[in-house]
Enzyme design. Sequence first.
Site, PDB file in Angstrom:
ATOM      1  N   ASP A  33       0.170   7.738   9.132  1.00  0.00           N
ATOM      2  CA  ASP A  33      -0.093   9.178   8.909  1.00  0.00           C
ATOM      3  C   ASP A  33      -1.280   9.683   9.735  1.00  0.00           C
ATOM      4  OD1 ASP A  33      -1.971   7.913   7.209  1.00  0.00           O
ATOM      5  OD2 ASP A  33      -1.541   9.188   5.460  1.00  0.00           O
ATOM      6  N   ALA A 112      -2.995   0.024  -8.798  1.00  0.00           N
ATOM      7  CA  ALA A 112      -1.671  -0.335  -8.288  1.00  0.00           C
ATOM      8  C   ALA A 112      -1.428   0.220  -6.893  1.00  0.00           C
ATOM      9  CB  ALA A 112      -0.594   0.153  -9.248  1.00  0.00           C
ATOM     10  N   GLY A 113      -2.349   1.036  -6.392  1.00  0.00           N
ATOM     11  CA  GLY A 113      -2.148   1.630  -5.071  1.00  0.00           C
ATOM     12  C   GLY A 113      -1.044   2.670  -5.093  1.00  0.00           C
ATOM     13  N   SER A 115      -1.610   5.908  -5.724  1.00  0.00           N
ATOM     14  CA  SER A 115      -2.210   7.221  -5.444  1.00  0.00           C
ATOM     15  C   SER A 115      -2.526   8.054  -6.676  1.00  0.00           C
ATOM     16  CB  SER A 115      -1.320   8.040  -4.511  1.00  0.00           C
ATOM     17  OG  SER A 115      -1.278   7.454  -3.259  1.00  0.00           O
ATOM     18  N   SER A 116      -3.208   7.432  -7.628  1.00  0.00           N
ATOM     19  CA  SER A 116      -3.656   8.216  -8.775  1.00  0.00           C
ATOM     20  C   SER A 116      -4.653   9.286  -8.328  1.00  0.00           C
ATOM     21  CB  SER A 116      -4.289   7.314  -9.830  1.00  0.00           C
ATOM     22  OG  SER A 116      -5.305   6.537  -9.248  1.00  0.00           O
ATOM     23  N   ASP A 161      -0.393  10.788   0.951  1.00  0.00           N
ATOM     24  CA  ASP A 161      -0.370  10.738  -0.512  1.00  0.00           C
ATOM     25  C   ASP A 161      -0.327  12.142  -1.112  1.00  0.00           C
ATOM     26  OD1 ASP A 161      -0.766   8.121   0.197  1.00  0.00           O
ATOM     27  OD2 ASP A 161      -2.841   8.030  -0.493  1.00  0.00           O
ATOM     28  N   TYR A 213     -10.332   0.295   5.839  1.00  0.00           N
ATOM     29  CA  TYR A 213      -9.475   1.451   6.129  1.00  0.00           C
ATOM     30  C   TYR A 213     -10.102   2.294   7.245  1.00  0.00           C
ATOM     31  CZ  TYR A 213      -6.514   5.531   5.340  1.00  0.00           C
ATOM     32  OH  TYR A 213      -5.629   6.562   5.507  1.00  0.00           O
TER      33      TYR A 213
HETATM   34  C1  GLA Z   1      -3.738   5.185   1.906  1.00  0.00           C
HETATM   35  C2  GLA Z   1      -4.098   6.564   2.473  1.00  0.00           C
HETATM   36  C3  GLA Z   1      -2.888   7.207   3.161  1.00  0.00           C
HETATM   37  C4  GLA Z   1      -2.247   6.246   4.157  1.00  0.00           C
HETATM   38  C5  GLA Z   1      -2.011   4.873   3.532  1.00  0.00           C
HETATM   39  C6  GLA Z   1      -1.516   3.859   4.518  1.00  0.00           C
HETATM   40  O1  GLA Z   1      -2.816   5.323   0.867  1.00  0.00           O
HETATM   41  O2  GLA Z   1      -4.556   7.407   1.448  1.00  0.00           O
HETATM   42  O3  GLA Z   1      -3.283   8.399   3.779  1.00  0.00           O
HETATM   43  O4  GLA Z   1      -3.017   6.148   5.323  1.00  0.00           O
HETATM   44  O5  GLA Z   1      -3.198   4.362   2.925  1.00  0.00           O
HETATM   45  O6  GLA Z   1      -0.246   4.176   4.963  1.00  0.00           O
END
Ligand code: GLA
Length: 369
Positions: A33, A112-113, A115-116, A161, A213
């Site tokens: 993204d 859990a990844g 996106s809370s 997200d 990241y």
């Molecule tokens: C996290 C970030 C997103 C994206 C993903 C990896 O979730 O918030 O913007 O970069 O990592 O795809």
Amino acid sequence: MRVADAFREAYGTDPEGVWHAPGRVNLIGEHTDYNDGFVLPFAVPWGVTAAVSPRDDGVIRLASLQDGGRPRTLTGLDQATGWERYPAGVFWALGVTRGADIVIDGDVPKGAGLSSSAALELCVAIALNDLYALGHTPLELAKLSQKAENDFVGMPCGIMDQAASALSKEGHALFLDCRSLASRNIPLDLAAHGLTLLIINTGVHHELADGQYAKRRQDCENAAKRLGVPALRDVTDLAAALAQLSGDERKRVQHVVTENHRVEAVIGLLRAGAVLEIGAILNASHLSLRDQYEVSSPELDVAVESAIRGGARGARMTGGGFGGSAIALVAPEKAQAVREQTEAAYAARGWAAPTFLTATPAAGARRVI
Ligand code: GLA
């Protein structure tokens, strides 16, 4: 509704309305993204629900049922701490100065990844947008929420997200071009193809994630500069690009460019109704994230390997990496074997058991009352 009851308890009146925004899982298109590339996430059935009423005096009262439920009064955005920084950042990004009374309830599994944080941002953003008639479109709310996270919270995330939380449609994945921000809701009826999407939550979140990241983003920007392109999205000749690069930058470019092609391949297969065939592409995505982008973790690798051993059509880590969740595309009759394989592999290493969820594509952010 629980959150409305809690609002009455906290503030002694009914809320003006209740809004919900979902978390997301990413089918494919990882770490693309912020390279102006393609992503294909969908909203999950879990998210954040907020009961909200407007105010006029600039005060924000905030309570979360996941944090004791007792309201805190903020008379300035700089007083926000912990999770409160996400809603505070949304007030800041939307330029809302009138304040509000808010109670929040969330059911996105922690760590859990899924996106809370984006769910929390979008839920508050859509509530303020409605209450104060700000007139923003869902896409604008996604961009403003990303701005809140980037510039107020300080996490340099991309747009995926927030866009998934804002723009998803029930029964569909969201194909997003992260440069033009054009999007399409792509029908995704896994059950019709004899499949389910199993989420394997490793329950682990490695602390290095945030620093790594930012470092991956930097690698990509440096590589784009060296290659003389605005973003890695613009690399058309991979072999020629790789010949100009070395070390980490070379590996990052290899991942991003091939991952964009994998998103397009999955879109093509979905359109052709060849859903089973996307499994192999998920596997390839995982290997690329593990070996070229170097954002996987032992727990994610073992989850993916066990899922495949248990009979999954394909599996990969999902989200930013360094923990969080893996996804496995699996026939329902094989889901139990996948679970058992994964649990046994975790137990053999002395790791805490992972947890499992089955996700079907849910609707994006909306007013519920
Ligand atoms: C996290 C970030 C997103 C994206 C993903 C990896 O979730 O918030 O913007 O970069 O990592 O795809």
